[in-house]
Design an enzyme around this catalytic site. Sequence first.
Site, PDB file in Angstrom:
ATOM      1  N   HIS A  48       3.285   8.770   5.884  1.00 56.32           N
ATOM      2  CA  HIS A  48       3.894  10.244   6.073  1.00 56.32           C
ATOM      3  C   HIS A  48       4.295  10.985   4.996  1.00 56.32           C
ATOM      4  CE1 HIS A  48       6.908  12.684   9.047  1.00 56.32           C
ATOM      5  NE2 HIS A  48       6.010  13.530   8.418  1.00 56.32           N
ATOM      6  N   GLU A  75       0.334  10.992   8.485  1.00 51.76           N
ATOM      7  CA  GLU A  75       1.133  11.491   9.091  1.00 51.76           C
ATOM      8  C   GLU A  75       1.550  12.959   8.463  1.00 51.76           C
ATOM      9  OE1 GLU A  75       2.936   7.944  11.791  1.00 51.76           O
ATOM     10  OE2 GLU A  75       4.272   8.945  10.231  1.00 51.76           O
ATOM     11  N   HIS A 196       6.478   3.760  16.984  1.00 49.58           N
ATOM     12  CA  HIS A 196       7.792   4.140  16.538  1.00 49.58           C
ATOM     13  C   HIS A 196       8.844   3.312  17.079  1.00 49.58           C
ATOM     14  CE1 HIS A 196      10.367   7.102  14.535  1.00 49.58           C
ATOM     15  NE2 HIS A 196      11.028   6.971  15.646  1.00 49.58           N
TER      16      HIS A 196
END
EC number: 2.6.99.2
Length: 247
Positions: A48, A75, A196
């Site tokens: 990310h 991400e 997640h």
Amino acid sequence: MNVKQPIRLGVNIDHVATIRQARHTPYPSVLHAAFVAEQAGAGGITAHLREDRRHIQDRDIELLREHIETRLNLEMAVTDEMVAIACRIHPHACCLVPERREELTTEGGLDVAGHLDRIGETCRRLGDAGIEVSLFIDPEPAQIEAAARAGAPVIELHTGRYADARNDQERSIELEKLRHAASVAEALGLQVNAGHGLTYANVGAICRIPQIVELNIGHAIVARAFFSGLKEAVADMVTLLHTARWG
């Protein structure tokens, strides 16, 4: 849907960079971590690149794209800056996520239904560049339908509420939401990923949702790596995913 389809593990290596950035040292190497994860059976590497650059840096993404042998999943927030970076580096996939500077980690899914035009335009720009696009969304039918309208071929279901459930009843309710969401997505022709908050203790039930193709997991793997080493931590998760899917 073929329940025997294997699940691809995308190893999120953000927290390798978190350790590095705590002292702004050149170590531990994010690229080295990616190599170890691949050797242990990871089907892809996820990173990310946040707007505040709190862990992963631009150069990390460049090196990962140049050198890893599996898939790079970037991400990113829905911003012009991030779209430009993605189109320049050209990862295999981009997962669009919501982002707030004050959050410790991504707190919820994208509101695709509420920002359909902007997200749809971002999907088109990335798709035109030959990049697979996924949208990180809560397991809500309205958001899944909006993702299909936005032109995203893939969704990543947010498993955070399932992972954070305080008791078995809550967990069962959240698991059923994920199962239903996966069925809705399949009916719309979307590939279903998820992630997640997933750990070695809670991932099994998610693996048994037959529509899920890929799970992106990072924090739990990096945490276990402190005690067992990264290669063993990744290999343990790969084995767990396969056993849960096929057992």
